[in-house]
Design a protein around this motif. Structure first.
Motif, short mmCIF file in Angstrom:
data_model
loop_
_atom_site.label_atom_id
_atom_site.label_comp_id
_atom_site.label_asym_id
_atom_site.label_seq_id
_atom_site.Cartn_x
_atom_site.Cartn_y
_atom_site.Cartn_z
N PRO A 87 0.82 -1.22 0.00
CA PRO A 87 0.00 0.00 0.00
C PRO A 87 0.85 1.26 0.00
O PRO A 87 1.86 1.34 0.68
CB PRO A 87 -0.80 -0.13 1.30
N TYR A 88 0.41 2.24 -0.80
CA TYR A 88 1.01 3.57 -0.94
C TYR A 88 2.28 3.59 -1.79
O TYR A 88 2.81 4.68 -2.06
CB TYR A 88 1.30 4.22 0.42
N VAL A 89 2.78 2.43 -2.23
CA VAL A 89 3.98 2.45 -3.08
C VAL A 89 3.71 3.23 -4.36
O VAL A 89 4.51 4.08 -4.77
CB VAL A 89 4.46 1.02 -3.42
N GLN A 90 2.61 2.94 -5.04
CA GLN A 90 2.32 3.60 -6.31
C GLN A 90 2.13 5.10 -6.11
O GLN A 90 2.56 5.91 -6.95
CB GLN A 90 1.08 3.00 -6.97
N GLU A 91 1.55 5.48 -5.00
CA GLU A 91 1.37 6.91 -4.71
C GLU A 91 2.73 7.60 -4.53
O GLU A 91 2.94 8.72 -5.01
CB GLU A 91 0.51 7.10 -3.46
N VAL A 92 3.65 6.92 -3.85
CA VAL A 92 4.99 7.49 -3.67
C VAL A 92 5.69 7.60 -5.03
O VAL A 92 6.30 8.64 -5.33
CB VAL A 92 5.84 6.62 -2.71
N THR A 194 15.96 6.58 8.32
CA THR A 194 14.88 6.22 9.24
C THR A 194 14.41 4.82 8.89
O THR A 194 14.94 4.18 7.98
CB THR A 194 13.71 7.23 9.15
N GLU A 195 13.41 4.33 9.59
CA GLU A 195 12.75 3.07 9.27
C GLU A 195 11.25 3.33 9.21
O GLU A 195 10.74 4.20 9.91
CB GLU A 195 13.08 1.98 10.28
N ILE A 196 10.57 2.59 8.37
CA ILE A 196 9.13 2.77 8.21
C ILE A 196 8.44 1.41 8.24
O ILE A 196 9.02 0.40 7.87
CB ILE A 196 8.78 3.51 6.90
N ASN A 197 7.20 1.41 8.66
CA ASN A 197 6.39 0.20 8.63
C ASN A 197 5.29 0.27 7.59
O ASN A 197 4.68 -0.74 7.25
CB ASN A 197 5.76 -0.05 10.01
N ASN A 198 5.05 1.48 7.08
CA ASN A 198 4.00 1.70 6.09
C ASN A 198 4.46 2.80 5.15
O ASN A 198 5.06 3.78 5.60
CB ASN A 198 2.69 2.08 6.79
N TYR A 199 4.16 2.66 3.87
CA TYR A 199 4.64 3.65 2.91
C TYR A 199 3.91 4.98 2.99
O TYR A 199 4.32 5.95 2.34
CB TYR A 199 4.62 3.09 1.49
N SER A 200 2.86 5.04 3.78
CA SER A 200 2.25 6.35 4.04
C SER A 200 3.26 7.24 4.77
O SER A 200 3.26 8.47 4.60
CB SER A 200 0.98 6.21 4.87
#
Length: 210
Positions: A87-92, A194-200
């Motif tokens: 999720p949110y990869v395409q938006e990024v 940083t580290e992320i758990n969600n592409y939002s």
């Protein structure tokens, strides 16, 4: 940090391909009478596929190259349409392009397979350049492929980041001067932005740098 360009890993970063990778490797283990749980094979595959197949090779005394061919045969049976883009990869990806930046891929996956997966999800056009396992660069964490992109496209480490789900992905980028963001991975290294758990979360970082 301003983020204009992103160098992405593919497997486990853009697309959750681990179900296909682990299932195929697990089937190879079964074909060779190796008793191992799916969860253990999955853990190994998240290190690298090579790590998993070399484990099987050690247990059954069959060369890695033969096991890799068996793996490819098993993978070809998997319905890749069931795999998802995170999720949110395409938006990024679209936001980077809309702000005048570029998306790149550095992966160990073969070119034909990579393109098949990207085209199946209709996102291949969102990447300016892709370096694959067929490109004859040293494998990550060696930085060769990232240095090539840096020189070819005059990428500035001040506004280019590397995103990957494994430590070796971001270590390779750091070796070329780029900071990295780890996806769903809490490992630490000198060049971690940083580290992320969600592409939002990455979406917010990209928007904040507009």
């Amino acid at each position: 940090m301003k983020i204009n360009n992103i160098i992405w890993d593919f497997d486990g970063t853009i697309m959750d391909t681990y179900p296909a990778i682990a299932t195929s490797a697990f089937n190879v283990a079964k074909l060779n009478n190796i008793k191992i749980s799916y969860s253990e094979i999955l853990r190994m595959c998240k290190i690298t596929l090579r790590f998993a197949l070399e484990y099987i090779s050690e247990k059954c005394s069959k060369p890695y190259e033969i096991l890799f061919k068996e793996y490819l045969q098993e993978y070809s049976k998997f319905d890749i349409s069931t795999l998802i883009i995170f999720p949110y990869v395409q938006e990024v990806l679209n936001t980077i392009i809309n702000k005048g930046g570029e998306n790149y891929i550095v992966t160990h996956r073969g070119k034909d397979s990579l393109i098949e997966h990207l085209q199946q999800k209709e996102i291949s056009h969102l990447f300016s350049y892709m370096i694959t396992g067929d490109s004859n660069f040293n494998r990550k964490p060696e930085p060769d492929a990232f240095l090539f992109l840096k020189d070819k496209f005059n990428l500035d480490p001040a506004d280019t980041i590397v995103v990957g789900d494994r430590l070796l992905d971001v270590q390779a980028g750091y070796g070329a001067g780029f900071k990295g963001i780890l996806y769903q991975n809490t490992a630490d290294f000198a060049g971690k932005l940083t580290e992320i758990n969600n592409y939002s979360q990455l979406m917010n970082l990209v928007k904040d740098s507009l």
